[in-house]
Design a protein around this motif. Structure first.
Motif, mmCIF file in Angstrom:
data_model
loop_
_atom_site.group_PDB
_atom_site.id
_atom_site.type_symbol
_atom_site.label_atom_id
_atom_site.label_comp_id
_atom_site.label_asym_id
_atom_site.label_seq_id
_atom_site.Cartn_x
_atom_site.Cartn_y
_atom_site.Cartn_z
ATOM 1 N N VAL A 11 -10.672 -40.674 1.543
ATOM 2 C CA VAL A 11 -11.575 -40.384 0.418
ATOM 3 C C VAL A 11 -12.175 -41.689 -0.105
ATOM 4 O O VAL A 11 -13.391 -41.807 -0.316
ATOM 5 N N LEU A 12 -11.315 -42.691 -0.276
ATOM 6 C CA LEU A 12 -11.801 -43.968 -0.818
ATOM 7 C C LEU A 12 -12.812 -44.597 0.129
ATOM 8 O O LEU A 12 -13.822 -45.168 -0.296
ATOM 9 N N ASN A 13 -12.527 -44.472 1.403
ATOM 10 C CA ASN A 13 -13.440 -45.016 2.406
ATOM 11 C C ASN A 13 -14.808 -44.315 2.360
ATOM 12 O O ASN A 13 -15.852 -44.964 2.374
ATOM 13 N N ASP A 14 -14.786 -42.988 2.259
ATOM 14 C CA ASP A 14 -16.043 -42.222 2.165
ATOM 15 C C ASP A 14 -16.832 -42.621 0.919
ATOM 16 O O ASP A 14 -18.051 -42.804 0.973
ATOM 17 N N LEU A 15 -16.120 -42.735 -0.194
ATOM 18 C CA LEU A 15 -16.810 -43.066 -1.451
ATOM 19 C C LEU A 15 -17.508 -44.416 -1.334
ATOM 20 O O LEU A 15 -18.618 -44.602 -1.841
ATOM 21 N N PHE A 16 -16.857 -45.334 -0.644
ATOM 22 C CA PHE A 16 -17.454 -46.661 -0.504
ATOM 23 C C PHE A 16 -18.584 -46.665 0.523
ATOM 24 O O PHE A 16 -19.702 -47.110 0.249
ATOM 25 N N TYR A 58 -19.272 -46.752 -4.107
ATOM 26 C CA TYR A 58 -18.243 -46.877 -5.151
ATOM 27 C C TYR A 58 -16.939 -47.345 -4.523
ATOM 28 O O TYR A 58 -16.408 -46.673 -3.636
ATOM 29 N N ASP A 59 -16.426 -48.471 -5.004
ATOM 30 C CA ASP A 59 -15.205 -49.026 -4.418
ATOM 31 C C ASP A 59 -14.021 -48.834 -5.371
ATOM 32 O O ASP A 59 -13.882 -49.567 -6.352
ATOM 33 N N PHE A 60 -13.174 -47.854 -5.051
ATOM 34 C CA PHE A 60 -11.998 -47.582 -5.887
ATOM 35 C C PHE A 60 -10.722 -48.128 -5.244
ATOM 36 O O PHE A 60 -9.626 -47.814 -5.681
ATOM 37 N N LYS A 108 -18.834 -35.562 1.560
ATOM 38 C CA LYS A 108 -19.756 -36.271 2.442
ATOM 39 C C LYS A 108 -21.141 -35.645 2.476
ATOM 40 O O LYS A 108 -22.135 -36.331 2.701
ATOM 41 N N SER A 109 -21.207 -34.321 2.238
ATOM 42 C CA SER A 109 -22.485 -33.656 2.471
ATOM 43 C C SER A 109 -23.250 -33.307 1.196
ATOM 44 O O SER A 109 -24.428 -32.973 1.249
#
Ligand SMILES: C[S@@+](CC[C@H](N)C(=O)[O-])C[C@H]1O[C@@H](n2cnc3c(N)ncnc32)[C@H](O)[C@@H]1O
Length: 269
Positions: free
Chosen positions: A10-15, A20-22, A54-55
């Motif tokens: 999830v964190l990778n997708d957000l970034f 967004y880097d959490f 993602k979509s």
């Protein structure tokens, strides 16, 4: 429930997809909040949660809202505001211009509290209040200066406890269930998105408030953000943190002197 390696995905997708880097947020509470969102939105599987993430670019708003804590109030920790009134603001009074940065301002209650202090000290006209947050949704609310009327009793008590002597209700007009704060308070405020993880300093400040934000970061990120503030505070400027936050373990500590136990430090070198 979402597992540890799924949190990483999830964190990778957000970034990768949204910037967004959490990654360096305090892991346990971040995992709890991802799980909460997953359950609240009733995803049948992790794969479906990830697919939505993602979509659907709109869903990201909900994710950011779910992963961050935006709880705030006016004159939060009144004794903190009492020290601002008695010690910090008077020492800024002789400056030709006062620059203040509220980093992680959420829906703006903290900024409006500061504007009231400056107004009462006769300094609002020569101040600029920069109010930033990573979440554009909370900034949208902050810009309006409209807060639920049910909160006003508590805020009025906080205001008095902070040393306020005026009639607090003179600062807003009631509109049904909302309280709209007077426009003059907002005239010196600039709201903008700014991500403490990835964005740089953008000015030099006399006072930086970053309250109840660092507690959500791990030690590494706290140190990076404190360094960002160190680069952004002018000579003899102040840094204010939340009641559970400190700069005592940071490499920047020798440059600062804590002025009291209310978590306000002054730059001394
Ligand atoms: C608990 S609120 C604190 C609000 C206010 N400072 C106070 O003490 O009442 C934390 C805020 O920090 C913001 N925040 C979290 N991570 C951030 C980041 N990387 N950059 C900027 N703001 C962030 C959240 O969106 C949220 O609005």
């Amino acid at each position: 429930m979402i597992e540890e390696d799924e949190v990483d995905l999830v964190l990778n997708d957000l970034f990768e997809l949204y910037g967004y880097d959490f990654t360096n947020y305090a892991r346990a509470s971040l995992k709890r909040r991802i799980n909460r969102l997953f359950l609240l939105d009733k995803f049948p599987s992790f794969a479906e949660f990830r697919y939505r993430l993602k979509s659907d670019a709109d869903y990201i708003k909900r994710v950011i809202e779910g992963l961050t804590v935006t709880v705030t109030e006016m004159f939060r920790d009144p004794l903190f505001y009492k020290i601002l009134r008695a010690e910090v603001i008077p020492s800024l009074a002789s400056k030709p211009f006062i620059r203040i940065w509220h980093a992680g301002c959420s829906t703006g209650e903290e900024v409006f509290s500061m504007a009231i202090l400056l107004k009462e000290a006769g300094l609002l006209h020569k101040s600029l209040l920069y109010a930033t947050d990573l979440n554009p949704e909370v900034l949208e609310k902050a810009r309006k200066g409209i807060f639920p009327i049910v909160q006003m009793k508590q805020y009025s008590e906080n205001y008095i406890e902070s040393g306020g002597k005026n009639d607090f209700s003179a600062y807003y007009t009631a509109q049904y269930s909302q309280a709209k704060f007077v426009e003059t308070l907002a005239e010196r405020m600039i709201f903008s998105t700014h991500n403490l993880v990835s964005d740089r300093s953008f000015n030099e400040f006399d006072l930086i408030l970053c309250r109840n934000v660092l507690i959500y970061f791990d030690k590494y990120l706290q140190e990076r953000v404190l360094n960002l503030f160190n680069e952004s505070i002018g000579t003899l400027g102040y840094l204010a943190l939340g009641s559970k936050e400190t700069l005592n373990f940071s490499a920047i500590k020798p440059n600062y002197k804590q002025i009291n136990k209310e978590k306000i430090w002054r730059r001394i070198s």
